[in-house]
Design a protein around this motif. Structure first.
Motif, PDB file in Angstrom:
ATOM      1  N   SER A   2      44.699  32.921  26.917  1.00  0.00           N
ATOM      2  CA  SER A   2      44.087  32.574  28.201  1.00  0.00           C
ATOM      3  C   SER A   2      43.099  31.426  28.049  1.00  0.00           C
ATOM      4  O   SER A   2      42.102  31.533  27.330  1.00  0.00           O
ATOM      5  CB  SER A   2      43.372  33.795  28.766  1.00  0.00           C
ATOM      6  N   LEU A   5      39.719  32.547  29.294  1.00  0.00           N
ATOM      7  CA  LEU A   5      38.939  33.294  28.295  1.00  0.00           C
ATOM      8  C   LEU A   5      38.261  32.329  27.332  1.00  0.00           C
ATOM      9  O   LEU A   5      37.070  32.470  27.034  1.00  0.00           O
ATOM     10  CB  LEU A   5      39.833  34.284  27.543  1.00  0.00           C
ATOM     11  N   TRP A  27      43.883  38.670  22.298  1.00  0.00           N
ATOM     12  CA  TRP A  27      43.802  39.345  23.587  1.00  0.00           C
ATOM     13  C   TRP A  27      45.184  39.333  24.229  1.00  0.00           C
ATOM     14  O   TRP A  27      45.839  38.305  24.282  1.00  0.00           O
ATOM     15  CB  TRP A  27      42.813  38.649  24.499  1.00  0.00           C
ATOM     16  N   LYS A  28      45.628  40.469  24.725  1.00  0.00           N
ATOM     17  CA  LYS A  28      46.969  40.593  25.312  1.00  0.00           C
ATOM     18  C   LYS A  28      46.874  40.872  26.808  1.00  0.00           C
ATOM     19  O   LYS A  28      45.959  41.551  27.277  1.00  0.00           O
ATOM     20  CB  LYS A  28      47.751  41.714  24.628  1.00  0.00           C
ATOM     21  N   PRO A  29      47.864  40.371  27.581  1.00  0.00           N
ATOM     22  CA  PRO A  29      47.860  40.582  29.032  1.00  0.00           C
ATOM     23  C   PRO A  29      47.887  42.072  29.394  1.00  0.00           C
ATOM     24  O   PRO A  29      48.530  42.879  28.708  1.00  0.00           O
ATOM     25  CB  PRO A  29      49.154  39.907  29.498  1.00  0.00           C
ATOM     26  N   TYR A  30      47.180  42.393  30.451  1.00  0.00           N
ATOM     27  CA  TYR A  30      47.161  43.761  30.958  1.00  0.00           C
ATOM     28  C   TYR A  30      46.959  43.696  32.471  1.00  0.00           C
ATOM     29  O   TYR A  30      46.026  43.064  32.942  1.00  0.00           O
ATOM     30  CB  TYR A  30      46.031  44.574  30.317  1.00  0.00           C
ATOM     31  N   ASN A  31      47.856  44.334  33.190  1.00  0.00           N
ATOM     32  CA  ASN A  31      47.753  44.391  34.646  1.00  0.00           C
ATOM     33  C   ASN A  31      47.541  45.831  35.075  1.00  0.00           C
ATOM     34  O   ASN A  31      48.156  46.748  34.511  1.00  0.00           O
ATOM     35  CB  ASN A  31      49.018  43.827  35.301  1.00  0.00           C
ATOM     36  N   TYR A  47      39.295  49.402  24.591  1.00  0.00           N
ATOM     37  CA  TYR A  47      39.539  47.992  24.864  1.00  0.00           C
ATOM     38  C   TYR A  47      38.330  47.318  25.505  1.00  0.00           C
ATOM     39  O   TYR A  47      37.574  47.942  26.243  1.00  0.00           O
ATOM     40  CB  TYR A  47      40.720  47.825  25.834  1.00  0.00           C
ATOM     41  N   TYR A  49      37.946  44.192  28.103  1.00  0.00           N
ATOM     42  CA  TYR A  49      38.792  43.466  29.043  1.00  0.00           C
ATOM     43  C   TYR A  49      38.131  42.158  29.444  1.00  0.00           C
ATOM     44  O   TYR A  49      36.910  42.068  29.511  1.00  0.00           O
ATOM     45  CB  TYR A  49      39.007  44.293  30.324  1.00  0.00           C
ATOM     46  N   ASN A 101      44.413  41.543  37.177  1.00  0.00           N
ATOM     47  CA  ASN A 101      45.139  40.815  36.141  1.00  0.00           C
ATOM     48  C   ASN A 101      44.104  40.502  35.062  1.00  0.00           C
ATOM     49  O   ASN A 101      43.120  39.809  35.332  1.00  0.00           O
ATOM     50  CB  ASN A 101      45.742  39.548  36.753  1.00  0.00           C
ATOM     51  N   VAL A 103      43.213  40.317  30.490  1.00  0.00           N
ATOM     52  CA  VAL A 103      43.644  40.340  29.100  1.00  0.00           C
ATOM     53  C   VAL A 103      42.691  41.305  28.406  1.00  0.00           C
ATOM     54  O   VAL A 103      41.566  41.522  28.865  1.00  0.00           O
ATOM     55  CB  VAL A 103      43.637  38.940  28.431  1.00  0.00           C
ATOM     56  N   ARG A 104      43.154  41.909  27.320  1.00  0.00           N
ATOM     57  CA  ARG A 104      42.298  42.879  26.634  1.00  0.00           C
ATOM     58  C   ARG A 104      42.525  42.812  25.129  1.00  0.00           C
ATOM     59  O   ARG A 104      43.561  42.338  24.660  1.00  0.00           O
ATOM     60  CB  ARG A 104      42.541  44.285  27.158  1.00  0.00           C
TER      61      ARG A 104
END
Length: 190
Positions: A2, A5, A27-31, A47, A49, A101, A103-104
């Motif tokens: 990101s 980020l 950091w990975k996407p998380y919705n 996590y 976020y 939406n 990232v975490r």
């Protein structure tokens, strides 16, 4: 990775760009959908976020009533920070107010990166200093300001949230009775 980020983190401390990019890549996407519970009391926050879009709230229940402690909205960090950083059970809920939406990063990857890269550790120390200043400012507002002054302070820094967050949640956050909050909404131009 990101770019929001990276931009957010770089505003706190100038770490070498390559290190910040490597860290951000962890950091990975998380919705999450609206009203999704992310953390519950007694659960250790796994996590941290970063909010790209959406709003979350942290709160506790007392006598069946929600007491809102904080809101997080993009671009900013979200989670139950003391539970995440100290790896102890949360005393609060973390719930999405809107579709979110994010990232975490899990604790083990975050902590490992801090151990390996002093620059990222410094960056997070600076983030936590700003966070602490915000907590102290909030305590001052709750204890020293009238309900109208608390309302005005909130609307001056976060007026866009008035259309995103249920007013009962904002009233709880400001420690204002919902009826009085309604009167303030009707009498004060925002």
């Amino acid at each position: 990775m990101s770019t929001q980020l990276i931009k957010y983190l770089s505003a706190f401390h100038e770490a070498p760009e390559g290190i910040v990019q490597k860290y951000a890549a962890k950091w990975k996407p998380y919705n999450a959908s609206k009203k999704q519970t992310l953390t519950v009391p007694g659960q250790t926050e796994k996590y941290l976020y970063f909010v790209l879009e959406g709003v979350q709230k942290s709160y506790f229940l007392h006598n069946g009533k929600e007491h809102v402690i904080a809101f997080a909205h993009g671009p900013s960090i979200s989670g139950i920070p003391e539970s995440f950083f100290l790896q102890r059970p949360s005393r609060y809920y973390l719930e999405t107010v809107t579709d979110s939406n994010m990232v975490r990063i899990p604790f083990d990857l975050h902590y490992g990166f801090l151990q390996e890269h002093r620059e990222i550790e410094t960056l997070f120390r600076k983030i936590l200093e700003i966070f602490l200043d915000g907590v102290i400012q909030r305590q001052h507002e709750i204890m020293a300001l009238s309900m109208e002054e608390r309302f005005r302070a909130f609307t001056s820094r976060s007026s866009r949230l008035l259309n995103l967050i249920p007013h009962k949640d904002i009233a709880s956050y400001l420690r204002i009775d919902p009826t009085n909050f309604s009167k303030l909404m009707n009498s004060i131009k925002v």
